[in-house]
Design a protein around this motif. Structure first.
Motif, PDB file in Angstrom:
ATOM      1  N   PRO A  64       0.818  -1.221   0.000  1.00 21.02           N
ATOM      2  CA  PRO A  64       0.000   0.000   0.000  1.00 21.02           C
ATOM      3  C   PRO A  64       0.846   1.264   0.000  1.00 21.02           C
ATOM      4  O   PRO A  64       1.871   1.335   0.666  1.00 21.02           O
ATOM      5  CB  PRO A  64      -0.808  -0.113   1.287  1.00 21.02           C
ATOM      6  CG  PRO A  64      -0.003  -1.007   2.176  1.00 21.02           C
ATOM      7  CD  PRO A  64       0.781  -1.919   1.281  1.00 21.02           C
ATOM      8  N   ALA A  65       0.407   2.253  -0.762  1.00 22.37           N
ATOM      9  CA  ALA A  65       1.007   3.587  -0.708  1.00 22.37           C
ATOM     10  C   ALA A  65       0.371   4.320   0.465  1.00 22.37           C
ATOM     11  O   ALA A  65      -0.787   4.072   0.804  1.00 22.37           O
ATOM     12  CB  ALA A  65       0.768   4.334  -2.011  1.00 22.37           C
ATOM     13  N   ALA A  66       1.101   5.210   1.065  1.00 22.39           N
ATOM     14  CA  ALA A  66       0.635   5.858   2.287  1.00 22.39           C
ATOM     15  C   ALA A  66      -0.513   6.841   2.068  1.00 22.39           C
ATOM     16  O   ALA A  66      -1.398   6.957   2.901  1.00 22.39           O
ATOM     17  CB  ALA A  66       1.801   6.566   2.964  1.00 22.39           C
ATOM     18  N   ALA A  67      -0.500   7.551   0.954  1.00 24.96           N
ATOM     19  CA  ALA A  67      -1.471   8.631   0.760  1.00 24.96           C
ATOM     20  C   ALA A  67      -2.554   8.236  -0.241  1.00 24.96           C
ATOM     21  O   ALA A  67      -2.331   7.449  -1.144  1.00 24.96           O
ATOM     22  CB  ALA A  67      -0.754   9.883   0.268  1.00 24.96           C
ATOM     23  N   HIS A  80      -3.419   3.469  -3.662  1.00 23.36           N
ATOM     24  CA  HIS A  80      -2.786   2.533  -4.587  1.00 23.36           C
ATOM     25  C   HIS A  80      -2.098   1.420  -3.808  1.00 23.36           C
ATOM     26  O   HIS A  80      -1.386   1.683  -2.844  1.00 23.36           O
ATOM     27  CB  HIS A  80      -1.717   3.243  -5.422  1.00 23.36           C
ATOM     28  CG  HIS A  80      -2.264   4.237  -6.381  1.00 23.36           C
ATOM     29  ND1 HIS A  80      -2.488   3.947  -7.699  1.00 23.36           N
ATOM     30  CD2 HIS A  80      -2.645   5.521  -6.218  1.00 23.36           C
ATOM     31  CE1 HIS A  80      -2.972   5.008  -8.308  1.00 23.36           C
ATOM     32  NE2 HIS A  80      -3.074   5.987  -7.422  1.00 23.36           N
ATOM     33  N   TYR A  81      -2.306   0.209  -4.249  1.00 19.37           N
ATOM     34  CA  TYR A  81      -1.570  -0.953  -3.759  1.00 19.37           C
ATOM     35  C   TYR A  81      -0.883  -1.519  -4.999  1.00 19.37           C
ATOM     36  O   TYR A  81      -1.544  -1.837  -5.985  1.00 19.37           O
ATOM     37  CB  TYR A  81      -2.507  -2.004  -3.176  1.00 19.37           C
ATOM     38  CG  TYR A  81      -3.068  -1.670  -1.820  1.00 19.37           C
ATOM     39  CD1 TYR A  81      -2.957  -2.577  -0.767  1.00 19.37           C
ATOM     40  CD2 TYR A  81      -3.720  -0.473  -1.562  1.00 19.37           C
ATOM     41  CE1 TYR A  81      -3.479  -2.290   0.488  1.00 19.37           C
ATOM     42  CE2 TYR A  81      -4.239  -0.180  -0.315  1.00 19.37           C
ATOM     43  CZ  TYR A  81      -4.117  -1.089   0.704  1.00 19.37           C
ATOM     44  OH  TYR A  81      -4.636  -0.806   1.937  1.00 19.37           O
ATOM     45  N   THR A 137       3.302   9.340 -16.493  1.00 19.25           N
ATOM     46  CA  THR A 137       2.830   9.907 -15.238  1.00 19.25           C
ATOM     47  C   THR A 137       3.559   9.228 -14.092  1.00 19.25           C
ATOM     48  O   THR A 137       4.476   8.434 -14.324  1.00 19.25           O
ATOM     49  CB  THR A 137       1.290   9.739 -15.117  1.00 19.25           C
ATOM     50  OG1 THR A 137       0.832  10.448 -13.971  1.00 19.25           O
ATOM     51  CG2 THR A 137       0.890   8.262 -15.026  1.00 19.25           C
ATOM     52  N   THR A 138       3.177   9.544 -12.890  1.00 16.22           N
ATOM     53  CA  THR A 138       3.730   8.869 -11.724  1.00 16.22           C
ATOM     54  C   THR A 138       2.595   8.191 -10.968  1.00 16.22           C
ATOM     55  O   THR A 138       1.443   8.612 -11.037  1.00 16.22           O
ATOM     56  CB  THR A 138       4.451   9.852 -10.780  1.00 16.22           C
ATOM     57  OG1 THR A 138       3.533  10.866 -10.373  1.00 16.22           O
ATOM     58  CG2 THR A 138       5.653  10.494 -11.461  1.00 16.22           C
ATOM     59  N   VAL A 139       2.942   7.146 -10.250  1.00 11.23           N
ATOM     60  CA  VAL A 139       1.997   6.400  -9.434  1.00 11.23           C
ATOM     61  C   VAL A 139       2.592   6.261  -8.042  1.00 11.23           C
ATOM     62  O   VAL A 139       3.757   5.877  -7.912  1.00 11.23           O
ATOM     63  CB  VAL A 139       1.725   4.993 -10.041  1.00 11.23           C
ATOM     64  CG1 VAL A 139       0.923   4.130  -9.089  1.00 11.23           C
ATOM     65  CG2 VAL A 139       1.024   5.120 -11.378  1.00 11.23           C
ATOM     66  N   PRO A 140       1.821   6.585  -7.008  1.00  8.59           N
ATOM     67  CA  PRO A 140       2.336   6.384  -5.648  1.00  8.59           C
ATOM     68  C   PRO A 140       2.806   4.940  -5.445  1.00  8.59           C
ATOM     69  O   PRO A 140       2.111   3.997  -5.811  1.00  8.59           O
ATOM     70  CB  PRO A 140       1.127   6.689  -4.752  1.00  8.59           C
ATOM     71  CG  PRO A 140       0.257   7.586  -5.585  1.00  8.59           C
ATOM     72  CD  PRO A 140       0.445   7.103  -6.999  1.00  8.59           C
ATOM     73  N   GLY A 141       4.014   4.802  -4.945  1.00  4.52           N
ATOM     74  CA  GLY A 141       4.565   3.481  -4.693  1.00  4.52           C
ATOM     75  C   GLY A 141       5.375   2.907  -5.848  1.00  4.52           C
ATOM     76  O   GLY A 141       5.898   1.806  -5.746  1.00  4.52           O
ATOM     77  N   VAL A 142       5.482   3.651  -6.966  1.00  7.56           N
ATOM     78  CA  VAL A 142       6.256   3.187  -8.117  1.00  7.56           C
ATOM     79  C   VAL A 142       7.260   4.274  -8.470  1.00  7.56           C
ATOM     80  O   VAL A 142       6.899   5.435  -8.642  1.00  7.56           O
ATOM     81  CB  VAL A 142       5.348   2.903  -9.340  1.00  7.56           C
ATOM     82  CG1 VAL A 142       6.197   2.454 -10.531  1.00  7.56           C
ATOM     83  CG2 VAL A 142       4.298   1.872  -9.012  1.00  7.56           C
ATOM     84  N   ARG A 143       8.524   3.890  -8.608  1.00 11.25           N
ATOM     85  CA  ARG A 143       9.566   4.861  -8.962  1.00 11.25           C
ATOM     86  C   ARG A 143       9.596   5.095 -10.462  1.00 11.25           C
ATOM     87  O   ARG A 143       9.441   4.175 -11.247  1.00 11.25           O
ATOM     88  CB  ARG A 143      10.931   4.349  -8.509  1.00 11.25           C
ATOM     89  CG  ARG A 143      11.102   4.391  -7.029  1.00 11.25           C
ATOM     90  CD  ARG A 143      12.555   4.156  -6.664  1.00 11.25           C
ATOM     91  NE  ARG A 143      12.699   4.264  -5.239  1.00 11.25           N
ATOM     92  CZ  ARG A 143      13.298   3.359  -4.489  1.00 11.25           C
ATOM     93  NH1 ARG A 143      13.822   2.295  -5.034  1.00 11.25           N
ATOM     94  NH2 ARG A 143      13.387   3.533  -3.184  1.00 11.25           N
TER      95      ARG A 143
END
Length: 172
Positions: A64-67, A80-81, A137-143
């Motif tokens: 899981p991403a924090a936000a 996002h997980y 784009t960017t996704v929380p939890g993915v660099r």
């Protein structure tokens, strides 16, 4: 494949024709994919049905991403997980991301799935289900930069099945 997953797939295959017939004639048109895309999405339903119970997603490697992710005026994507091993997959039964929203009881409810592919220099966005991925784009939890395709298969999206944001999903 669990019995619950198979049951969800069968129920979906039976329910979709009735759901499509129940749309009021005066309903505002929503950009959608071919109605038969639901058949193509059945593997995603089957593969993610157990993740309606959020702890199963974590046990199976989704971090899981924090936000909570939302955009003013557009709606939310939720929490996002991401399962790193599935980043890059174009297999309908292997989405790299799961999208959850707070359920009001202290837990999280599954609302959608997301396919995530890394965006390299000069690479074109891939397609799946007849839709071109969005990004980079960017996704929380993915660099790094990625292309994404979201499918709101667990919660209706008034903006469309494959819309990037769901106005019915809010962050607390």
């Amino acid at each position: 494949m669990s019995l619950r997953s198979r049951t969800a797939g069968v129920a979906m295959a039976l329910a979709v024709p009735f759901a499509l017939a129940a749309v009021p004639a005066d309903a505002a048109p929503v950009p959608t994919a071919d109605p038969f895309v639901w058949t193509d999405l059945t593997p995603a339903y089957t593969a993610t049905a157990d993740y309606e119970y959020e702890p199963f997603a974590v046990t199976d490697g989704y971090a899981p991403a924090a936000a909570c992710d939302a955009r003013s005026g557009k709606g939310g994507a939720g929490y996002h997980y991401v399962r790193s091993a599935a980043v890059g997959s174009l297999d309908p039964s292997e989405p790299a991301g799961l999208l959850y929203e707070a359920d009001g009881d202290g837990g999280r409810a599954l609302v959608g799935v997301e396919w995530i592919v890394r965006a390299g220099s000069g690479t074109a966005p891939p397609t799946l289900f007849g839709r071109t991925f969005r990004g980079p784009t960017t996704v929380p939890g993915v660099r790094g930069s990625v292309y994404t395709l979201r499918a709101w298969i667990w919660k209706d999206n008034p903006s469309g099945l494959f819309a990037p944001w769901n106005p019915a999903v809010a962050c607390a």
